[in-house]
Design an enzyme around this catalytic site. Structure first.
Site, PDB file in Angstrom:
ATOM      1  N   GLN A   1      15.427  -2.207  32.757  1.00 43.90           N
ATOM      2  CA  GLN A   1      14.612  -1.767  33.866  1.00 43.90           C
ATOM      3  C   GLN A   1      13.411  -1.335  33.261  1.00 43.90           C
ATOM      4  OE1 GLN A   1      16.501  -3.340  36.254  1.00 43.90           O
ATOM      5  NE2 GLN A   1      15.116  -1.848  37.526  1.00 43.90           N
TER       6      GLN A   1
ATOM      7  N   HIS B   1      10.290  -3.475  33.157  1.00 50.50           N
ATOM      8  CA  HIS B   1       9.581  -4.022  34.298  1.00 50.50           C
ATOM      9  C   HIS B   1       7.966  -3.240  33.945  1.00 50.50           C
ATOM     10  CE1 HIS B   1      11.701  -6.071  37.137  1.00 50.50           C
ATOM     11  NE2 HIS B   1      12.715  -5.230  36.714  1.00 50.50           N
TER      12      HIS B   1
ATOM     13  N   GLU C   1      17.430   3.591  43.144  1.00 52.16           N
ATOM     14  CA  GLU C   1      17.150   2.312  43.571  1.00 52.16           C
ATOM     15  C   GLU C   1      18.348   1.625  43.043  1.00 52.16           C
ATOM     16  OE1 GLU C   1      14.074  -1.389  42.982  1.00 52.16           O
ATOM     17  OE2 GLU C   1      14.092   0.290  41.486  1.00 52.16           O
ATOM     18  N   HIS C   2      18.701   1.557  41.777  1.00 55.08           N
ATOM     19  CA  HIS C   2      19.841   0.971  41.077  1.00 55.08           C
ATOM     20  C   HIS C   2      20.743   1.963  40.520  1.00 55.08           C
ATOM     21  CE1 HIS C   2      16.339  -1.797  40.736  1.00 55.08           C
ATOM     22  NE2 HIS C   2      17.387  -2.812  41.194  1.00 55.08           N
TER      23      HIS C   2
ATOM     24  N   ASP D   1      19.406  -8.659  40.450  1.00 58.86           N
ATOM     25  CA  ASP D   1      18.302  -9.296  40.520  1.00 58.86           C
ATOM     26  C   ASP D   1      18.061 -10.490  40.714  1.00 58.86           C
ATOM     27  OD1 ASP D   1      16.971  -6.599  39.867  1.00 58.86           O
ATOM     28  OD2 ASP D   1      16.848  -7.183  37.802  1.00 58.86           O
TER      29      ASP D   1
ATOM     30  N   HIS E   1      10.205  10.926  89.150  1.00 55.95           N
ATOM     31  CA  HIS E   1      11.382  10.290  88.836  1.00 55.95           C
ATOM     32  C   HIS E   1      12.622  10.077  89.380  1.00 55.95           C
ATOM     33  CE1 HIS E   1       8.867  10.448  85.060  1.00 55.95           C
ATOM     34  NE2 HIS E   1       9.791   9.660  84.179  1.00 55.95           N
TER      35      HIS E   1
END
Length: 433
Positions: A261, A264, A330-331, A364, A423
């Protein structure tokens, strides 16, 4: 990596929000500049997009739309091994997406009183595929497949041009394999503006209803600012992984996944949570051995040593689960004894990977799951990209006279209680002789 010692601490939600490692917020710092850029795209159209492309990508474009012939050529010239991998990835993603498609539901409340909940595809979608530090054909797959499964009729891909004026050929080939022929050579915040506003001067780009896909801080800021104009999937932050591991974990696997990770982005977050000081030490030794051998070792080293990355020491596995759920990553990877039972207790995570043989890299590319996931703690309330992201829900109300009569008095009472007598009158008038 930084060491955070949470042993002996009371791991309340407030404590975890304040103490867990996070990347610094950057969106607010750049939104002013992005807002001005978007305004120029709205007024200047194609000319403005081309000017920003020349400024930021150093490419002078004659046309923003990629010819279909270039898509065909990219697929024809694609490495067969890459094509085979993409086809397998697409096949697995389609299987999962197919099973995500919800059915319409009709509820009969009484005779003649029905409400039907319909799940309708979002008609036109803009899919952003970043360039920059890496090439992301997998992002094409992850965005296009659920949109197609949802039934979205019109898909437009935007991706930054290279020096030849075209997006990366693997991105173009992937689009063609998936049957998408509308691809635009534009990136960054200007691409988000063009998708949202449309272009009707030199180029014929119809505005989209929804924009999905990851990007850098400028793309994220543009998506955030455009939420009043168009739907978005999420405002994504830097990628992140949080690993829960005990003394049974393989330190080489854990280190490799933290590194994957960090590869990235320098702002990528890699977090290890463990109750084992021995594992912590062994993972650090593995990092010292593995990072220098990595191709992107400088980027990885910066990410692992940043404020967003850390090894978090906890008293026991239960405390570790609290930390992971508080982080809402996220992961999430689980490397523990009885990993399936532990994973079942992870309630906040974009995607949860169980055991030694399910690394994030699997998700991924080829797990069948989607890799566009919530970041920066938003997994506590948000979801990853899926068929649901490309569907809107509408309800159809079908009552006959007798069914309305059953609830007419209730409607009038409630309308009067809210001081909205018209109404109630809209109901009572239907039963006057």
């Amino acid at each position: 990596m930084n060491i955070l010692d949470f042993r002996g601490e009371r791991l309340t939600k407030r404590f975890l929000k304040q103490r867990l490692p996070r990347a610094a917020e950057t969106h607010a710092d750049i939104e002013r500049r992005v807002a001005e850029l978007l305004s120029q795209v709205q007024s200047g159209g194609t000319r403005a997009v081309k000017e920003f492309t020349a400024r930021f990508d150093s490419v002078d474009l004659e046309s923003l739309r990629v010819p279909v012939s270039e898509l065909k050529r990219a697929e024809a010239e694609l490495d067969p091994a890459i094509k085979s991998a993409l086809v397998e990835s697409i096949s697995r993603a389609r299987q999962v997406a197919h099973d995500q498609r919800p059915d319409d539901v009709r509820t009969e409340l009484s005779s003649g009183a029905q409400v039907t909940t319909r799940h309708l595809p979002i008609e036109r979608v803009g899919l952003y595929v970043p360039g920059g530090l890496a090439v992301y054909p997998s992002t094409v797959v992850m965005n296009v497949v659920p949109a197609q499964a949802a039934g979205s009729a019109s898909l437009a891909i935007a991706s930054p041009p290279q020096s030849n004026g075209l997006p990366h050929p693997t991105v173009l080939a992937t689009a063609h394999i998936l049957g998408v022929d509308e691809v635009w050579a534009m990136g960054g915040a200007q691409a988000i503006g063009a998708l949202a506003y449309g272009l009707d001067d030199d180029e014929d780009l119809a505005p989209v209803d929804l924009i999905t896909g990851p990007g850098n801080a400028y793309v994220a800021a543009a998506k955030s600012l455009m939420r009043t104009q168009v739907g978005i999937d999420a405002v994504a932050g830097p990628t992140e992984i949080i690993i829960l591991a005990d003394s049974t974990a393989d330190p080489a696997f854990v280190a490799a996944d933290l590194i994957s990770q960090a590869e990235h982005d320098e702002l990528a977050a890699s977090v290890l949570v463990t109750d084992s000081t021995e594992l912590s030490e062994r993972v650090q030794a593995e990092l010292l051995a593995q990072v220098p051998a990595a191709v992107h070792h400088e980027r990885i080293d910066t990410a692992l040593s940043g404020q967003q990355s850390a090894i978090v020491l906890v008293d026991d596995l239960a405390s570790g689960i609290d930390v992971v759920n508080g982080y809402a990553g996220e992961h999430v990877e689980v490397h523990t004894a009885d990993a399936h039972a532990v994973a079942a207790r992870i309630t906040n995570g974009g995607a949860v990977f169980v055991g030694d043989w399910a690394p994030v890299s699997l998700g991924d590319y080829c797990a069948g799951s989607n890799h566009v996931l919530p970041t920066m703690g938003t997994a506590a309330h948000g979801s990853g990209l899926g068929v649901h992201s490309f569907i809107k829900v509408s309800q159809v109300i079908d009552y006959d006279r007798s069914a309305l009569a059953e609830v007419a008095d209730h409607i009038e009472v409630l309308a009067d209680s809210e001081q909205l007598p018209a109404h109630g009158r809209a109901v009572s008038i239907r039963f006057e002789e």
